[in-house]
Scaffold this motif. Structure first.
Motif, PDB file in Angstrom:
ATOM      1  N   THR A  98       6.358  -0.880   8.077  1.00 12.21           N
ATOM      2  CA  THR A  98       7.640  -0.628   8.727  1.00 12.21           C
ATOM      3  C   THR A  98       8.664  -1.657   8.268  1.00 12.21           C
ATOM      4  N   GLY A 113       6.792   3.871   5.874  1.00 12.06           N
ATOM      5  CA  GLY A 113       6.508   4.483   4.583  1.00 12.06           C
ATOM      6  C   GLY A 113       5.038   4.715   4.322  1.00 12.06           C
ATOM      7  N   GLN A 114       4.785   5.564   3.341  1.00 18.48           N
ATOM      8  CA  GLN A 114       3.432   5.847   2.861  1.00 18.48           C
ATOM      9  C   GLN A 114       3.452   5.717   1.343  1.00 18.48           C
ATOM     10  N   LEU A 120       7.144   4.068  -1.989  1.00 18.57           N
ATOM     11  CA  LEU A 120       6.704   4.606  -0.704  1.00 18.57           C
ATOM     12  C   LEU A 120       7.656   5.705  -0.253  1.00 18.57           C
ATOM     13  N   THR A 160       8.061   8.343   5.938  1.00 17.62           N
ATOM     14  CA  THR A 160       7.361   9.353   6.742  1.00 17.62           C
ATOM     15  C   THR A 160       7.939   9.485   8.143  1.00 17.62           C
TER      16      THR A 160
END
Length: 168
Positions: free
Chosen positions: A86, A97-98, A116, A119
């Motif tokens: 985060t 993010g992912q 990233l 999400t």
């Protein structure tokens, strides 16, 4: 005549070094975000936190747990970076993010550069339109070596730049 050749050679070498420096700044393909526009770049200083865990085969190994970092803009604290991963800005906006892509850091002890995808988001502020985050210019953060007691933690200092991008 010799003097003008020296000047010409110096100018050529200077121009070549500038072209080379520009080429070196190109991001690795794995983390590039073609068609996206940078919204903001923030510098992070903090630590990558690892936990000693027992794997399925009974071996002990360090496992990445979370980042803990302060985000800076022009030398001023403007947010924080923590588990999720985060990024939270002082205006209350935040994104999670992912990982979509990775590229090696510059040296062995640098954590990888990342791309990233955002999400989730919260708040309404500077980070709200972000769709992608790139972690670049990493220094440090990688932990090497064995761990000996499950449940112990180790923090490794790191710094990085985070580029927040939006589509279009």
């Amino acid at each position: 005549m010799l003097f003008s050749k020296s000047i010409a050679l110096t100018a050529f070498l200077l121009a070549a070094s500038l072209v080379d420096a520009t080429a070196q700044k190109a991001l690795p393909e794995a983390i590039a975000a073609p068609g996206e526009t940078a919204i903001l770049t923030l510098h992070a200083e903090g630590a990558q936190v690892y936990e000693c865990k027992t794997s399925a085969d009974g071996a002990l190994a360090w496992v990445f747990r979370e980042p803990i970092a302060t985000l800076f803009s022009d030398g001023k604290t403007v947010g924080r970076h923590y588990a999720g991963p985060t990024w939270e800005y002082t205006d209350g906006s935040a994104v999670v993010g992912q990982v979509l892509g990775t590229a090696p850091g510059q040296v062995a002890m640098d954590i990888p550069w990342l791309k990233l995808g955002v999400t989730s988001r919260r708040g309404n502020g500077v980070l709200s339109p972000a769709t992608t985050v790139q972690r670049i210019n990493t220094m440090g953060g990688k932990l090497n070596g064995a761990c000996y007691k499950p449940g112990t933690y180790e923090s490794v200092p790191y710094s990085a730049d985070y580029v927040f991008l939006r589509k279009g």
